[in-house]
Write a protein that holds these residues in place. Structure first.
Motif, PDB file in Angstrom:
ATOM      1  N   PRO A  88       0.800  -1.228   0.000  1.00 39.34           N
ATOM      2  CA  PRO A  88       0.000   0.000   0.000  1.00 39.34           C
ATOM      3  C   PRO A  88       0.830   1.274   0.000  1.00 39.34           C
ATOM      4  N   ASP A  89       2.018   1.244   0.623  1.00 45.03           N
ATOM      5  CA  ASP A  89       2.826   2.461   0.687  1.00 45.03           C
ATOM      6  C   ASP A  89       3.811   2.576  -0.476  1.00 45.03           C
ATOM      7  N   THR A 110      -2.843  -1.368   6.930  1.00 40.12           N
ATOM      8  CA  THR A 110      -3.372  -0.174   6.266  1.00 40.12           C
ATOM      9  C   THR A 110      -4.893  -0.116   6.375  1.00 40.12           C
ATOM     10  N   SER A 115       1.757   1.792  -6.409  1.00 34.85           N
ATOM     11  CA  SER A 115       0.414   1.299  -6.145  1.00 34.85           C
ATOM     12  C   SER A 115      -0.635   2.257  -6.715  1.00 34.85           C
ATOM     13  N   LEU A 116      -1.610   1.696  -7.402  1.00 28.88           N
ATOM     14  CA  LEU A 116      -2.723   2.472  -7.960  1.00 28.88           C
ATOM     15  C   LEU A 116      -4.002   2.265  -7.159  1.00 28.88           C
ATOM     16  N   VAL A 117      -3.915   1.576  -6.037  1.00 30.08           N
ATOM     17  CA  VAL A 117      -5.088   1.238  -5.230  1.00 30.08           C
ATOM     18  C   VAL A 117      -5.309   2.301  -4.162  1.00 30.08           C
ATOM     19  N   ASP A 118      -6.558   2.736  -4.032  1.00 29.83           N
ATOM     20  CA  ASP A 118      -6.922   3.696  -2.983  1.00 29.83           C
ATOM     21  C   ASP A 118      -7.301   2.893  -1.737  1.00 29.83           C
ATOM     22  N   TRP A 119      -6.298   2.492  -0.962  1.00 27.91           N
ATOM     23  CA  TRP A 119      -6.535   1.656   0.202  1.00 27.91           C
ATOM     24  C   TRP A 119      -7.401   2.335   1.274  1.00 27.91           C
ATOM     25  N   PRO A 120      -7.223   3.622   1.544  1.00 26.01           N
ATOM     26  CA  PRO A 120      -8.130   4.257   2.513  1.00 26.01           C
ATOM     27  C   PRO A 120      -9.593   4.171   2.095  1.00 26.01           C
ATOM     28  N   ALA A 121      -9.862   4.340   0.801  1.00 23.14           N
ATOM     29  CA  ALA A 121     -11.244   4.224   0.322  1.00 23.14           C
ATOM     30  C   ALA A 121     -11.758   2.800   0.499  1.00 23.14           C
ATOM     31  N   HIS A 137      -7.162   2.727   8.575  1.00 23.20           N
ATOM     32  CA  HIS A 137      -8.132   3.619   7.933  1.00 23.20           C
ATOM     33  C   HIS A 137      -9.584   3.224   8.226  1.00 23.20           C
TER      34      HIS A 137
END
Length: 410
Positions: A314-315, A348, A319-325, A352
């Protein structure tokens, strides 16, 4: 007539009048094929099954809502007589004879001038089976022969060589999650007809053993964390073999376009002017959880599911992923290629907003004989993966659906 076998022939009924008498179960079974043949179908019957009525409502057939009357067959090329009135059937059959209309009798095959074979279709071939001995007709036997031939054509176990020149090209085939029975019918047929197969490790490897000796099999060697055949080399191999006039199958695991880099291969082939056929496959993101008893959606539990790649952390700036979303979503999260990153992913998600008690399941080698399921939570999954020695390929399912499909204790 019973002393002689029937003469097999294919009727071209497109635009020609076909009369069907009776709207019951026989008509319901026979009408779709007549419509598919392009026939101008006239149904004469006071009543019909709901399925037949729906065909009339949709304009696929014309329905005259009354019993049979003399003269109904005058303009027909072919007739199917299937009413529940034996007298009407006999009269209609006599009319068909007078007008030289080939006629099928559902109630009395011996009185008919035509028989309906047991039919099936595969890859542009129609298989039709008739019993040659009228005294020993057995519909179940002919249907069983039909099924065996069609199944053999579909799964590639019955292969007839093409004597006409085939157009060279590439078929991008999604092989499914691993079980060879889960490849599509079309994919298996194209595999059976291939001259060259370029295969991923995650494809249905057991099918490769069934290929004829002349088929060249190239191992794409996409083994995680080990030797890898560069994507450019795969693209070049596809183009080179197709340019040699060969039929090439690119056999991939799952679906070609679900983290399979399939579009890169399609684009490379398009740039080289090579025709390409894409055959979708069953994605492991759905099939593997299902094989482990986990529904990715469930009424009252999850109204959506999201599939993401976990091959980068995630960090990681790549990465193209919106992990918080994703952490804010309440549905199911399916992670592919994320075994070595699951600890960071879990941290992660919890950071969040996801509960650390959220159930997690890891399904290793899903749909194969080596399949195993390991359960954890977001709080414990990193340690569980190490303790259980979970290795890729494994599909990770995060969400309350894991608890829905969790095996009973004991």
């Amino acid at each position: 007539m019973a002393e002689h076998p029937a003469y097999p022939v294919g009727l071209r009924l497109s635009g020609r009048r076909v009369v069907v008498l009776g709207g019951g179960q026989v008509a319901q079974r026979r009408l779709p094929a007549l419509v598919a043949a392009g026939a101008d179908v006239l149904l004469v019957s006071p009543g019909a099954t709901p399925s037949v009525e729906a065909m009339a409502d949709a304009g696929e057939i014309t329905w005259v809502r009354r019993p049979y009357e003399d003269g109904d067959l005058a303009d027909a090329w072919y007739a199917l007589i299937a009413t529940s009135d034996p007298v009407a059937n006999a009269v209609a059959s006599a009319e068909a004879e007078r007008h030289r209309v080939w006629c099928v009798r559902a109630d009395d095959a011996d009185a008919a001038t035509a028989w309906t074979p047991a039919t099936g279709h595969s890859a542009g071939v129609t298989v039709a089976v008739l019993t040659t001995d009228a005294r020993g007709r057995d519909p179940r036997h002919t249907a069983a022969i039909r099924d065996a031939v069609v199944e053999g054509l579909r799964d590639g176990t019955l292969v007839a060589p093409h004597h006409r020149t085939r157009t060279p090209g590439v078929a991008l085939v999604g092989g499914g999650p691993g079980d060879p029975d889960l490849i599509t019918v079309r994919g298996r047929r194209l595999l059976a007809e291939a001259d060259v197969v370029i295969a991923d490790r995650l494809g249905p490897r057991d099918l490769l053993a069934e290929l004829p000796p002349h088929v060249e099999v190239i191992d794409a060697a996409k083994i995680p964390y080990g030797r890898a055949m560069a994507q450019e080399a795969i693209n070049d191999a596809l183009v080179q073999h197709a340019r040699q006039g060969k039929s090439v199958v690119r056999l991939k695991g799952g679906d070609p376009f679900v983290f399979g880099r399939g579009m890169e291969e399609v684009q490379a082939l398009a740039e080289a002017g090579i025709p390409c056929t894409v055959v979708p496959g069953i994605s492991s993101s759905i099939a593997v959880p299902g094989a482990a008893g986990i529904p990715v959606t469930h009424r009252g539990v999850a109204h959506e599911f999201t599939v993401v790649s976990g091959h980068v952390a995630p960090d990681d700036e790549r990465s193209l992923v919106d992990w918080p979303a994703l952490a804010r979503l309440t549905g199911t999260l399916v992670v592919l290629m994320g075994v070595d990153k699951i600890g960071q992913i879990a941290e992660t998600l919890v950071a969040h907003g996801r509960s650390p008690d959220t159930p997690v399941a890891l399904v290793q080698e899903g749909t194969t004989a080596a399949q195993r399921r390991v359960d954890a939570t977001l709080a414990t999954v990193a340690g569980t993966v190490r303790a259980a020695d979970v290795k890729p390929p494994a599909v990770i399912v995060i969400g309350e659906v894991v608890a829905v499909g969790r095996p009973a204790a004991g």
